[in-house]
Design an enzyme around this catalytic site. Structure first.
Site, mmCIF file in Angstrom:
data_model
loop_
_atom_site.group_PDB
_atom_site.id
_atom_site.type_symbol
_atom_site.label_atom_id
_atom_site.label_comp_id
_atom_site.label_asym_id
_atom_site.label_seq_id
_atom_site.Cartn_x
_atom_site.Cartn_y
_atom_site.Cartn_z
ATOM 1 C CB ALA A 135 -10.362 20.168 -6.968
ATOM 2 N N GLY A 136 -8.972 19.405 -4.034
ATOM 3 C CA GLY A 136 -7.426 18.865 -3.131
ATOM 4 C C GLY A 136 -8.012 17.485 -2.777
ATOM 5 C CD GLN B 239 -5.044 -0.481 1.634
ATOM 6 O OE1 GLN B 239 -4.396 -0.331 3.027
ATOM 7 N NE2 GLN B 239 -4.913 0.609 1.221
ATOM 8 C CB THR C 264 -0.712 -0.143 1.163
ATOM 9 O OG1 THR C 264 -0.183 -0.034 2.214
ATOM 10 C CG2 THR C 264 -1.588 -1.277 1.572
ATOM 11 C CB CYS C 265 0.464 4.914 -0.128
ATOM 12 S SG CYS C 265 -1.012 4.128 0.946
ATOM 13 C CD GLU D 17 -6.978 1.991 7.411
ATOM 14 O OE1 GLU D 17 -7.538 2.469 6.674
ATOM 15 O OE2 GLU D 17 -5.959 1.785 7.487
#
Length: 419
Positions: free
Chosen positions: A188-189, A118, A49-50, A112
């Site tokens: 739009a962040g 994942q 994952t990131c 989370e």
């Protein structure tokens, strides 16, 4: 056989290191198959994952170096330069670590829920690649069971701990059904993207995304079946919005009291829920004084988040107890598997003794020996064969002062305590 795990995460390695260890979906299957062919490694799975990359293996030895060497070679990194960022586990510690990861106890945001999905993706990838066997596969299944129990029995995931999630949950308290509401998102962040995702998951009827750069607004709106506008078009669309959530980098307010008053008139004073997540503020303070407007700032949400983090920490303590129990349950299953071969061989030996005694008894009956005599000889012969070897071994253990074996034998055969 032993479990080994090696990994890096957001705590141990910077992004520059983590991104070098990522395994994209298109190379994951081939990488797993290569890893499973490394000497002494029999089962393998990779979680990528990131925020973390972790390797889970079932191996012939607890030597993590074979796994570290493969990782370094696969990613063309010197093992010595990789070592400072790695953590590793074996056996019980592997089980506990995987359970904690799946429950969100090892995540950047405590509790989370995305990490469980994942983990399931990592399991499926290894299953499809053919690198899962009975033991590692069962460990993953038990991991999912532990995570489900933690989320069912504790409040680890019930309270929002991101401003985007808190804003959406607050909107759900204001409106009975988000499926009947229109949301206007300004910016739009990353925060607006996360807000749009949460709103979509909760069934929002319509999303409008406004941004200074129309192309960015359009790209984000397309992902959530929304409608994009430029900031200059806000006055024309503001009255459509039941929910307004803003998060931009503007140094000046984007929504003023006058513009909101006009929108309320068009709405015939139907209430508007507004959340200003920007610093400096996007929505003038005076807007909050208007009737029919519920205006919240990031500070209001931060208070909710802080309370919820305290709640999650308490739940995390309860989760650790559940994980301890689940680890013990899994290891009990694993230990039972190691005894299975012994049980099967002992049963086979007993069945051989039975068959031999039975054949002799049948021969006696065929030769005219009374049934009662044949049965007595069968019982006597079978009993002697079954107890001969254990009796000899217990006697030898006592002669050699191996009283631990004598005690174990009493436990195995459930004999009453000695006087």
């Amino acid at each position: 056989m032993t479990f080994i795990a090696v990994g890096v995460n957001y705590n141990t390695a910077p992004v520059a290191v983590r991104e070098r260890l990522v395994f994209p979906t298109d190379i994951l299957a081939s990488s797993l198959q290569q890893l499973s062919k490394v000497q002494d490694i029999h089962e393998a799975a990779i979680l990528s994952t990131c925020n973390r990359t972790e390797f889970y293996c079932n191996a012939a030895t607890a030597n993590q170096d074979i796994l570290i060497d493969w990782i370094a070679a696969n990613k063309d990194i010197e093992p010595a330069s990789l070592m400072p960022y790695l953590y590793s586990y074996t056996d019980r510690s592997v089980c506990r670590h995987m359970f904690r990861v799946a429950c969100g106890l090892d995540s950047m945001i405590l509790g989370e829920p995305q990490i469980l999905g994942q983990m399931k993706t990592a399991y499926q990838a290894a299953y499809d690649a053919g690198t899962l066997g009975k033991q590692l596969g069962r460990l993953f299944q038990h991991t999912f069971t532990a995570a489900k129990k933690v989320r069912t029995d504790t409040a680890i995931g019930s309270s929002p701990v991101s401003v985007a999630f808190a804003a959406v949950q607050l909107a759900q308290q204001i409106f009975d059904k988000l499926s009947e509401q229109t949301a206007l998102l300004i910016g739009a962040g990353e925060t607006i993207e996360l807000t749009a995702r949460h709103l979509t998951q909760q069934g929002i009827k319509r999303i409008i995304i406004a941004n200074r750069t129309y192309d960015k607004a359009h790209a984000l709106a397309m992902r959530f079946n929304g409608y994009a506008i430029e900031l200059a078009e806000l006055p024309a669309h503001l009255a459509e919005a039941d929910i307004v959530i803003s998060s931009t980098a503007s140094q000046l307010p984007i929504l003023g009291k006058g513009g909101v008053e006009s929108a309320l008139k068009k709405r015939k004073h139907k209430p508007m829920f507004m959340v200003d997540l920007a610093v400096p503020r996007d929505i003038e303070t005076e807007v909050g004084k208007l009737d029919d407007v519920y205006l919240y700032t990031i500070d209001d949400l931060q208070h909710i988040i802080n309370q919820n983090m305290d709640s999650r920490r308490l739940a995390a303590e309860q989760a650790e107890d559940i994980i301890d129990t689940q680890v013990n349950d899994f290891l009990a299953w694993l230990n039972a598997q190691s005894a299975q071969t012994t049980i099967q061989e002992y049963r086979f030996q007993a069945e051989q003794h039975r068959d031999e005694a039975l054949q002799k008894a049948l021969a006696l009956l065929k030769n005219g020996v009374p049934a009662e005599v044949a049965l007595n000889r069968l019982a006597h012969s079978l009993t002697n064969k079954l107890i001969h070897t254990p009796s000899a071994q217990i006697r030898e253990a006592a002669e050699n002062e191996r009283y631990d074996l004598v005690t174990a034998a009493r436990d195995i055969f459930k004999l009453p305590p000695t006087q």
